[in-house]
Design a protein around this motif. Sequence first.
Motif, mmCIF file in Angstrom:
data_model
loop_
_atom_site.group_PDB
_atom_site.id
_atom_site.type_symbol
_atom_site.label_atom_id
_atom_site.label_comp_id
_atom_site.label_asym_id
_atom_site.label_seq_id
_atom_site.Cartn_x
_atom_site.Cartn_y
_atom_site.Cartn_z
ATOM 1 N N THR A 282 -3.010 8.411 -7.553
ATOM 2 C CA THR A 282 -2.111 8.582 -6.409
ATOM 3 C C THR A 282 -0.926 7.616 -6.548
ATOM 4 O O THR A 282 -1.010 6.634 -7.303
ATOM 5 C CB THR A 282 -2.844 8.302 -5.084
ATOM 6 N N PRO A 283 0.147 7.850 -5.812
ATOM 7 C CA PRO A 283 1.261 6.887 -5.834
ATOM 8 C C PRO A 283 0.837 5.480 -5.405
ATOM 9 O O PRO A 283 1.415 4.491 -5.867
ATOM 10 C CB PRO A 283 2.264 7.495 -4.844
ATOM 11 N N ASP A 284 -0.174 5.384 -4.558
ATOM 12 C CA ASP A 284 -0.651 4.073 -4.135
ATOM 13 C C ASP A 284 -1.271 3.300 -5.293
ATOM 14 O O ASP A 284 -1.189 2.068 -5.340
ATOM 15 C CB ASP A 284 -1.672 4.212 -3.000
ATOM 16 N N ASP A 285 -1.900 3.999 -6.232
ATOM 17 C CA ASP A 285 -2.426 3.342 -7.433
ATOM 18 C C ASP A 285 -1.283 2.737 -8.239
ATOM 19 O O ASP A 285 -1.389 1.619 -8.752
ATOM 20 C CB ASP A 285 -3.198 4.343 -8.301
ATOM 21 N N VAL A 286 -0.200 3.477 -8.359
ATOM 22 C CA VAL A 286 0.968 3.001 -9.099
ATOM 23 C C VAL A 286 1.555 1.776 -8.418
ATOM 24 O O VAL A 286 1.845 0.759 -9.067
ATOM 25 C CB VAL A 286 2.024 4.120 -9.223
ATOM 26 N N LYS A 287 1.723 1.854 -7.094
ATOM 27 C CA LYS A 287 2.305 0.740 -6.351
ATOM 28 C C LYS A 287 1.425 -0.509 -6.414
ATOM 29 O O LYS A 287 1.930 -1.635 -6.372
ATOM 30 C CB LYS A 287 2.527 1.142 -4.893
ATOM 31 N N ALA A 288 0.106 -0.311 -6.525
ATOM 32 C CA ALA A 288 -0.825 -1.441 -6.526
ATOM 33 C C ALA A 288 -0.688 -2.300 -7.783
ATOM 34 O O ALA A 288 -0.995 -3.498 -7.750
ATOM 35 C CB ALA A 288 -2.262 -0.936 -6.395
ATOM 36 N N VAL A 289 -0.212 -1.708 -8.881
ATOM 37 C CA VAL A 289 -0.184 -2.448 -10.154
ATOM 38 C C VAL A 289 1.214 -2.582 -10.739
ATOM 39 O O VAL A 289 1.378 -3.233 -11.774
ATOM 40 C CB VAL A 289 -1.112 -1.768 -11.187
#
Length: 325
Positions: A282-289
């Motif tokens: 998800t985009p949240d996975d991308v934002k997390a790292v």
Amino acid sequence: MTARDAILALGQRIGQSIIGQDTMVERLLLGLMANGHLLVEGLPGLAKTRAIKSLAKNLDSSLSRVQFTPDLLPADITGSDIYVSDGSKSAFQFQQGPIFANLILADEINRAPAKVQSALLEAMEERQVTVGGKSYKLPELFMVMATQNPIEQEGTYQLPEAQLDRFLMHIEVGYPDEASEAAIMRLNRDEENASQQPEKPDPQERLNPQVIFEARAQIGNVSMAEPVEKYIVALVFATRYPARYDKELASLLQVGVSPRGVIGLDRVSRAHAWLQGRDYVTPDDVKAVVHDVFRHRLILSYEAHAANTTANQVIDRVVELVAVS
């Protein structure tokens, strides 16, 4: 027990001795899962060395610690050919250096000059070292974790951008909170008391490295939808062509993220999704790292340095400006 359960249990065991640094422990697991190397930056005493030692203790693997100093030589890391004579026959034989281990702790990597730092380049990228015109393969499970102190400048050598780009993630380690600080004090007290008692065998089995390879295979099958792929590319291009998004952002950036950044963000995002129990990103996975993957790959402008703008603040702005398609 599934590979994910085993990895989560590994993280929990590491977290028992690394108190108040949950993010660093998670990033350590992500680096291991994504088959990349880590640059860890933080003040002394924040458990950077302890973290990889704890990982090696709980994983069936070998650990080499190399203390980088100004008088260190490349051969001290890679190994060298030595002359061996047994009376009737003499020949040069290769003696392996500390790089031939599963986990490498490059302690205070910026205290050694560039020729020593560059000894790691081939090992990190090609997973081999070349000595005397002959190449030697490194173990299949191989990860370098380099540390450096952010405030000491005297007697240090800044890592060149070409080497920084080889690190999958740049992890910043801060102080623990008050509750964690008290727990650290109690843990240290308990360890001192335990050291005075007869040594007992550790009932906990060390994790088989085969679990790591199984996890990597599963992460390779984690799906990423086209909009998420486009989002990753858009984040990277916003660092390369910031004027397309914002004039102020353009004034802060001199050089953007390299293609290794795209590959790294893809790998770490999928590893993060897998650790969360999902088979899709998800985009949240991308934002997390994204901060950990981009932080060391940006070269800020003079204006940014003059305004005391950090790479984290620039990445915050990039994430704010780039929308998920």
